[in-house]
Design a protein around this motif. Sequence first.
Motif, PDB file in Angstrom:
ATOM      1  N   LYS C 385     -23.213   2.704  -8.622  1.00 40.01           N
ATOM      2  CA  LYS C 385     -23.907   1.835  -9.576  1.00 40.01           C
ATOM      3  C   LYS C 385     -22.893   1.109 -10.465  1.00 40.01           C
ATOM      4  O   LYS C 385     -22.993  -0.101 -10.703  1.00 40.01           O
ATOM      5  CB  LYS C 385     -24.864   2.674 -10.421  1.00 40.01           C
ATOM      6  N   ILE C 386     -21.912   1.879 -10.961  1.00 43.58           N
ATOM      7  CA  ILE C 386     -20.906   1.251 -11.831  1.00 43.58           C
ATOM      8  C   ILE C 386     -20.198   0.130 -11.080  1.00 43.58           C
ATOM      9  O   ILE C 386     -19.992  -0.972 -11.588  1.00 43.58           O
ATOM     10  CB  ILE C 386     -19.886   2.302 -12.316  1.00 43.58           C
ATOM     11  N   LEU C 387     -19.841   0.409  -9.839  1.00 41.76           N
ATOM     12  CA  LEU C 387     -19.135  -0.604  -9.032  1.00 41.76           C
ATOM     13  C   LEU C 387     -20.022  -1.837  -8.847  1.00 41.76           C
ATOM     14  O   LEU C 387     -19.570  -2.975  -9.008  1.00 41.76           O
ATOM     15  CB  LEU C 387     -18.757  -0.028  -7.661  1.00 41.76           C
ATOM     16  N   ALA C 388     -21.284  -1.588  -8.519  1.00 43.06           N
ATOM     17  CA  ALA C 388     -22.204  -2.709  -8.283  1.00 43.06           C
ATOM     18  C   ALA C 388     -22.377  -3.528  -9.564  1.00 43.06           C
ATOM     19  O   ALA C 388     -22.322  -4.765  -9.547  1.00 43.06           O
ATOM     20  CB  ALA C 388     -23.545  -2.185  -7.795  1.00 43.06           C
ATOM     21  N   ASP C 389     -22.528  -2.817 -10.700  1.00 43.45           N
ATOM     22  CA  ASP C 389     -22.690  -3.515 -11.967  1.00 43.45           C
ATOM     23  C   ASP C 389     -21.475  -4.365 -12.292  1.00 43.45           C
ATOM     24  O   ASP C 389     -21.578  -5.431 -12.892  1.00 43.45           O
ATOM     25  CB  ASP C 389     -22.921  -2.510 -13.106  1.00 43.45           C
ATOM     26  N   ALA C 390     -20.295  -3.873 -11.897  1.00 44.43           N
ATOM     27  CA  ALA C 390     -19.071  -4.622 -12.202  1.00 44.43           C
ATOM     28  C   ALA C 390     -18.822  -5.710 -11.161  1.00 44.43           C
ATOM     29  O   ALA C 390     -17.822  -6.415 -11.215  1.00 44.43           O
ATOM     30  CB  ALA C 390     -17.888  -3.675 -12.268  1.00 44.43           C
ATOM     31  N   GLY C 391     -19.709  -5.824 -10.189  1.00 41.53           N
ATOM     32  CA  GLY C 391     -19.621  -6.938  -9.245  1.00 41.53           C
ATOM     33  C   GLY C 391     -18.887  -6.613  -7.956  1.00 41.53           C
ATOM     34  O   GLY C 391     -18.651  -7.479  -7.121  1.00 41.53           O
ATOM     35  N   TYR C 392     -18.503  -5.329  -7.748  1.00 39.44           N
ATOM     36  CA  TYR C 392     -17.792  -4.991  -6.514  1.00 39.44           C
ATOM     37  C   TYR C 392     -18.804  -4.716  -5.412  1.00 39.44           C
ATOM     38  O   TYR C 392     -19.882  -4.187  -5.666  1.00 39.44           O
ATOM     39  CB  TYR C 392     -16.917  -3.757  -6.715  1.00 39.44           C
ATOM     40  N   LYS C 393     -18.436  -5.117  -4.205  1.00 36.27           N
ATOM     41  CA  LYS C 393     -19.309  -4.851  -3.076  1.00 36.27           C
ATOM     42  C   LYS C 393     -18.513  -4.112  -2.004  1.00 36.27           C
ATOM     43  O   LYS C 393     -17.407  -4.520  -1.654  1.00 36.27           O
ATOM     44  CB  LYS C 393     -19.854  -6.164  -2.506  1.00 36.27           C
ATOM     45  N   SER C 394     -19.066  -3.008  -1.529  1.00 35.23           N
ATOM     46  CA  SER C 394     -18.358  -2.268  -0.486  1.00 35.23           C
ATOM     47  C   SER C 394     -19.004  -2.548   0.860  1.00 35.23           C
ATOM     48  O   SER C 394     -20.228  -2.547   0.970  1.00 35.23           O
ATOM     49  CB  SER C 394     -18.429  -0.759  -0.762  1.00 35.23           C
ATOM     50  N   VAL C 395     -18.192  -2.834   1.847  1.00 40.69           N
ATOM     51  CA  VAL C 395     -18.713  -3.107   3.188  1.00 40.69           C
ATOM     52  C   VAL C 395     -18.435  -1.902   4.065  1.00 40.69           C
ATOM     53  O   VAL C 395     -17.277  -1.479   4.208  1.00 40.69           O
ATOM     54  CB  VAL C 395     -18.043  -4.373   3.778  1.00 40.69           C
ATOM     55  N   GLY C 400     -20.634   4.308   9.395  1.00 47.97           N
ATOM     56  CA  GLY C 400     -20.784   4.830   8.049  1.00 47.97           C
ATOM     57  C   GLY C 400     -19.493   4.906   7.259  1.00 47.97           C
ATOM     58  O   GLY C 400     -19.487   5.254   6.085  1.00 47.97           O
ATOM     59  N   THR C 401     -18.351   4.605   7.925  1.00 45.29           N
ATOM     60  CA  THR C 401     -17.094   4.655   7.184  1.00 45.29           C
ATOM     61  C   THR C 401     -16.839   3.320   6.500  1.00 45.29           C
ATOM     62  O   THR C 401     -17.338   2.274   6.928  1.00 45.29           O
ATOM     63  CB  THR C 401     -15.906   4.982   8.113  1.00 45.29           C
ATOM     64  N   LEU C 402     -16.025   3.386   5.451  1.00 46.17           N
ATOM     65  CA  LEU C 402     -15.770   2.193   4.642  1.00 46.17           C
ATOM     66  C   LEU C 402     -14.914   1.188   5.408  1.00 46.17           C
ATOM     67  O   LEU C 402     -13.929   1.557   6.056  1.00 46.17           O
ATOM     68  CB  LEU C 402     -15.060   2.596   3.352  1.00 46.17           C
ATOM     69  N   ASP C 403     -15.293  -0.068   5.346  1.00 48.10           N
ATOM     70  CA  ASP C 403     -14.485  -1.104   5.979  1.00 48.10           C
ATOM     71  C   ASP C 403     -13.592  -1.778   4.946  1.00 48.10           C
ATOM     72  O   ASP C 403     -12.373  -1.739   5.025  1.00 48.10           O
ATOM     73  CB  ASP C 403     -15.410  -2.119   6.667  1.00 48.10           C
ATOM     74  N   GLY C 437     -13.657  11.543  -1.132  1.00 52.01           N
ATOM     75  CA  GLY C 437     -14.777  11.286  -2.026  1.00 52.01           C
ATOM     76  C   GLY C 437     -14.861   9.815  -2.421  1.00 52.01           C
ATOM     77  O   GLY C 437     -15.936   9.196  -2.376  1.00 52.01           O
ATOM     78  N   MET C 438     -13.739   9.245  -2.793  1.00 55.22           N
ATOM     79  CA  MET C 438     -13.742   7.854  -3.248  1.00 55.22           C
ATOM     80  C   MET C 438     -14.142   6.894  -2.129  1.00 55.22           C
ATOM     81  O   MET C 438     -14.873   5.940  -2.355  1.00 55.22           O
ATOM     82  CB  MET C 438     -12.368   7.499  -3.825  1.00 55.22           C
ATOM     83  N   ARG C 439     -13.675   7.173  -0.938  1.00 54.41           N
ATOM     84  CA  ARG C 439     -14.047   6.284   0.178  1.00 54.41           C
ATOM     85  C   ARG C 439     -15.548   6.362   0.459  1.00 54.41           C
ATOM     86  O   ARG C 439     -16.176   5.362   0.785  1.00 54.41           O
ATOM     87  CB  ARG C 439     -13.258   6.628   1.438  1.00 54.41           C
ATOM     88  N   ALA C 440     -16.080   7.574   0.318  1.00 54.62           N
ATOM     89  CA  ALA C 440     -17.506   7.727   0.572  1.00 54.62           C
ATOM     90  C   ALA C 440     -18.312   6.909  -0.432  1.00 54.62           C
ATOM     91  O   ALA C 440     -19.401   6.410  -0.132  1.00 54.62           O
ATOM     92  CB  ALA C 440     -17.883   9.205   0.496  1.00 54.62           C
ATOM     93  N   ALA C 441     -17.740   6.742  -1.645  1.00 50.19           N
ATOM     94  CA  ALA C 441     -18.444   5.961  -2.657  1.00 50.19           C
ATOM     95  C   ALA C 441     -18.144   4.473  -2.514  1.00 50.19           C
ATOM     96  O   ALA C 441     -18.612   3.664  -3.316  1.00 50.19           O
ATOM     97  CB  ALA C 441     -18.040   6.451  -4.037  1.00 50.19           C
ATOM     98  N   GLY C 442     -17.332   4.108  -1.542  1.00 48.30           N
ATOM     99  CA  GLY C 442     -17.080   2.697  -1.291  1.00 48.30           C
ATOM    100  C   GLY C 442     -15.821   2.164  -1.946  1.00 48.30           C
ATOM    101  O   GLY C 442     -15.631   0.957  -2.051  1.00 48.30           O
ATOM    102  N   ILE C 443     -14.950   3.061  -2.391  1.00 46.75           N
ATOM    103  CA  ILE C 443     -13.695   2.605  -3.006  1.00 46.75           C
ATOM    104  C   ILE C 443     -12.584   2.676  -1.949  1.00 46.75           C
ATOM    105  O   ILE C 443     -12.369   3.723  -1.337  1.00 46.75           O
ATOM    106  CB  ILE C 443     -13.337   3.475  -4.228  1.00 46.75           C
ATOM    107  N   ASP C 444     -11.889   1.562  -1.775  1.00 47.57           N
ATOM    108  CA  ASP C 444     -10.927   1.471  -0.671  1.00 47.57           C
ATOM    109  C   ASP C 444      -9.587   2.105  -1.066  1.00 47.57           C
ATOM    110  O   ASP C 444      -8.663   1.436  -1.511  1.00 47.57           O
ATOM    111  CB  ASP C 444     -10.740   0.003  -0.274  1.00 47.57           C
TER     112      ASP C 444
END
Lengths: 356, 278, 602, 324
Positions: C385-395, C400-403, C437-444
Amino acid sequence: MLKQYPTARYILHRGGWYFLTFLVAVTINFFLPRLGASNPVDIIMGKAGSGLDTEAAREKEESYLKEFGLVQVDATGTILRGPDGKPLKSSNVSQFFNYVKMCFQGDFGTSFQKYPKKVTTIIAEAVPWTLALQLPTIMFGWIVGNVLGALAAYRRGVFDRVFFPLALLLSAVPFFAFGMLLVYVCAIKNGWLPAMGGYAGDLVPGFNFDFFKSAGYHYILPFFSIFLILAGGQAIGMRSMGIYELGTDYIKYAKWLGIKENKILLYLFRNAMLPQLTGLALSLGGMIGGALITEMIFSYPGLGMAILSAIQGQDYPMIQGCTLLVTISVLIANFTVDILIGFLDPRVKAGQMGGN
Amino acid sequence: MTKLLKNLLKSPSFIIGMGLFLLTIGGALLLPFFYHVNLGLQASSYASPNGKFLLGCDHLGRDMVSMLIEGLRSSLYVGLLTGVIATTLGTALGIYGGFKGGWMDDFVNLVTNLFLVIPSFVVLILISSSLSKGRSLTLIGLIIGLTTWTWSARAVRAQAASLKSRDHIALARINGANTFRVLTLHILPYLASYVFMIFILQVASGILSEAAISMIGLGPLDTVSLGTILNDAKNQGGFGDGMWWAFMPATVIITVLVFALYIINTSMEGVFNPRLRK
Amino acid sequence: MMGMNKFGIPLAMMGLLFITGCNKENKPAGQEETKAGGFARSKTLYLGGSQWGDPNSFNPLTDWPAWPVNDKFNIMFETLLAYNTLTGKFEPLLGTLESQSADSVVVVLNPAAKWSDGQPVTSADVKFVYELGKRFKGAATAYAIDFVSDIKVSATADKAERLTFMVNKKGRNNPLVVLDFLQAIRILPAHIFEPKLAQLKDLAEVQKLKCDSNPVVSGPYNLETYSNEKIILKRRDDYWGNAALHGGKLAGPQFIIHPIYKSNDAFAIALAQNDLDATQTYIPRIWMKKNAGVMTWYDKEPYFVPGAVPTLLINSTRYPLSDKAFRRAMAFAIDYKSIKDLAVSGYSPDIKPGAIMPFGIEAGFYNDEDAQKYGAAFNVESAKKILADAGYKSVFKADGTLDKMIDGKGKPVPTLFVKSPAGWSDWEAIVTLAVKGMRAAGIDVREGFVDAGLYWQSQPVGDFDLEMIKPAASVTPSQPWSRLAALMSSRTWAPPGEKMNENQGRFNNPKGKGYIKAVDSLLSVIPTLTDKAALTQAYRQLNILFMQEQPALPLCYLPEQFYQVNTKTWTNWASEANPYAPPNLPWAGAATKMLWELKPAK
Amino acid sequence: MPTFEVDHLSLHYLTRFGEKIQAVSDVSFTMEQGEILGIAGESGCGKSTLVNGLMGLFIPPLYPTSGDVRVGGESLMKRTPQDIRKNVLSQKVSMIPQGAFNALNPTRKIKDIAADVIASHTGGHTSKKDIEARLRERFDLFGMDTERVLNAFPIQLTAGERQRSVIGISTLLNPQMVIADEPTSALDVTTQKVVIRMIFDLLEKGIFNTMIFITHELPLLRHVANNIAIMYAGEFVEKGTNEQVVFDPRHPYTQALMGSMLSAEPGQKSRKPVSIEGAPPSLAKVPPGCRFAARCPVARADCKTQKQELRMVAGRLVRCNYAE
């Protein structure tokens, strides 16, 4: 030149090439670490400086830079500084000449990691242990391996059919894994023999029976971990050399002449052994490199352990000193064997002296 | 050539060796299709072998079977990479040096001696310390290959030198074929089987070297190899705590792999060199 | 002679090998009987884990002396005070703490204290060490003069010397660090070193002395002998403290041997085989060694008393780490429980938000409400949510793994790397789990294990995205201030590329936009506060700022020193059940008194 | 009584795959004292295998299939290898190998190799001095610098000196019978002549008197041998006197061989030799009929299947049912 002394000429010729190799190796040895981004003082400071604040750390750093000859100093030993107040780095070329000069004086510099210990002191303390473990093991393994290999080649039959795959399997086991297996079975699981160290924990090295007894007791596992695999490898080499020699014309001729079997075996052993001598030279020269892992597995004191901690601590003067030692020992071992083969094998001598 | 191949296929030790080798390659390539390779942390540290983890777990709780499959792939990759590099370089320079002789030969000799005296682990330490991205498996393979080719060069050189005086090669030279042509068309085919044997040995030595380098803590940082498994077993206490699954399977796999290659080599030697035949 | 010995022995050994090799003995390893010239197992205490390399020098004036002259070990050279890391109290050693204030710290020297040559320990010895920096910039204790401006000497009623350490108001003005000094800086015999300084003129020359032959010490043990494989200390039966501090008793072990093994696993094997009595090295799965007689402070998880906080330092000068929201999202994304369970053998209690530990000495400064309100705990949805609110988008990829990540402006976010030394196993595991953990949340984020050399080098110049550190890892009187300062202080802020020894992530640039002045002013005022309530309030504010700004990511708690002992030879070790001494090996701080309490096992 | 009798001798190799290779089939001949028998054939025809059989030296994988060899009436087949080594080799039957460079142990001096031969047959009782004296005496016959040659390693000698040393060593114990296997191959023409002269010298001096001379050089054979046998695929295909075989060959193979070889006589301009098309049959699978049939220019339909026996044609033995 020296035409009338072919032997001397031969030795000089071989020696010349070895010396050239040595020079190039020294140069590479010096410049390779300096191509990298690592600066030894940064590494020391990373650990030494962690408790200090920024200014204190900078002063300390400069004193190390001076100690290791990485900055320019004037006659009084004061660090020369550029316009921005930063110390002027000394050039690689001047460091190189300094290094070569020191090498010829038998001074390999000061260890970063074991500062202020001299690299030569560390090596001198460690080398006897490594020699004591490796030299007899290699010689013994080489002799036993070759005798068994020659027998397998000559006798063939059942002995060979059992012996050969066994030797092949032995030489396929990574020797450190074999060492681990020995420790696992003999020390950890059953406690027959000590798992590590060069002597018992409650002793100090000295000329007394207890120390030697304990050292001998600690010697057994490392010895076998090298010996068996080395002997296996040598035996395989000797066996195929022996079989090769067995098919040569001179052996056939000797058989046609009805020369006694043990005499022929002697012919065979002697001639098949000549190429194996090169293998011995390689083993002896590579002894220090090989000691690395054995000593690590058995926590055995010695040069390998010293190199290993130098590697882990990026102690370049120490690594360089050891590499130089490895270089010198490989070169000397090869040179000696070259000369030895020259004397033992008339073919080589004649060929290299420009004879027939 | 086909006759040699037929003879090879008649040699039981070649069949055993090749069989073992293909089995390991097949394992590396095919097992991931049948076995869910998962290098994630799944259980407690050094969980014992059980129904779910057939060979237990490593210090991080990763499935040992998955680790071994991955490690085997890495080891084969390193072995083949070093084999190709060392054999190509060694054969090229060995043939050239042996055939040409003279200063070129002396020079090749100098270079081979040089690599003989500088241990590959030293080169590896020095190079890896200058790369900020750290050591990759490929880098390790490259360095092993670049420091062990001298051995093949020496072996090939001797063979090439002995071929030089053969009639058909002398004839080709008299007829004005250039060196490259003579080397590739006349000498290389004669050495092909020999070079292949060298390749086999180089692959084996590459696998052993990688394990040794990993053992002293200079292994790849980007993947698991059989060497790093052994190193972990030693450093993370699995070995000291007497957990056989931490190091025994990796040891067995390396040994079987190298043993298979050695058998292939000796059986080929036996077929190519009839004197070794019984 | 020494050199000859070292050379001759192993060579002569070869000859004897076969004699002894054939002498088949099936005695278990490590249980060889002691022979003449050795050190009887029952009278010897084996301690390990402090000395790793060859012992080179026992000169206390150098930067790198060998154990036990290094760090803050107090069995050869002693400190003025002994700090009890369990209670946070000072215990008497060469002196007794009389009072402390914002301006000064007062210590009374024990008049009974004597050097091993019979000379008394005096204020001259104290001043020699603390003020050496005034004479020589290269002194190992030179930093002391920034904190202590003067040491005033007066006499007490019973004619003992009273030392008043004046806080250097013009310098760092930090009485907390002065307290640190009192329990860390060892007092040295001035009457031995002054003549040497006078004779050799330069400190650098004196530093080259090895001081390995019968050194003059004040502590209960002295150097007996050493080799590259061990250091051996012998009990001083005429130690002044036996009568003055320990009721006339002698310390239990006659000898202390520190074997020098080269790797952690060697210590683990030795401890399990009772070749070691205690070691401070990291030994995974310690519970498995219980049968071998191995004991820790707590009988069950977390086994050890926490004291240090392995932390991911964030480089705040790099995009997108400069974005507070991004940093906070990271803190929410990490599964701290899995780190505790899988990476550190469960040696950590559950972590709570903030940089102050919620238990032990620091518990008083910790506020749970603040933690609930401002802190980040593991919650993937919050992170997303924090990432989305700050405008980041994870692909994410199909499996299911982060791109990749895209920021608010539609630009790709660069992959971030966590720098950590290759081969430091527990750290590798911690990083692996944090990254997972961070990758699962969409942080590269990716692991970036590097050689230790590169690691050390990158730290002061800020050459990293994220880096594993253990900020101010010692349990000292200045905690948790020293940890907070190490993570947040901008006092010596320098741009990346130049060196900093604290806050290497360069959080809170004093010249930058959005500089939070409160952080630095709180850090400079806390050491001078004596009022408990004011101090608590200040720490509370600082910890809130830490949680809001998240300049670093604390990951778990580990002990300052692993306290693992084997009870087969020596018993009556301090433990949770018998906490007469803090959980340190009996060689530093208040733990040293265990030496008088250890009893031989039957 | 003939000095040397070979009676239906067949020899085979056993490969590691269990294959039986019939290298020599049904060879019979007798030799009287003083006779020189030449044996000729393409390489791989079994000449060298035959040599081993003739000395009773069976080193695996070579095994006798059947037949017998008798020296001075004594059979070699029933004797132990130890007995053969000690009492037959060098003493009764000796061998002069080809390629003398490789035949001498490269790391041993000539005198030491020679001394080994003597010691191996005398039980080692002879003193070193006696042995050396004996060597010197014998080597003095060969017209070389005796001292230098005896004290040299093989590599230090010229090709001719090496070959003469080999001949010297082989005949050291005055064998009744010498088998010379291409003793002059790989030598230049001048040296060849020296070596041949030396052999005949020894014959004249009676150091030995019966000899089998194996070569593929028919011109040479024509000059040295009394009788000539032609071998093909492990069999004698024709055996007769020198004159018969060289100038009036009756077996199609011999005819082809003469056609291809005699054309390159010394002095004549070298022409491209006429080669015989095809290759000899595999000895692993011996054809039931004529072994030469596949290459024979005059083969008939039944040649491949009909068994061929040696039979007397025009005063010599020929293994061809249709020769006349």
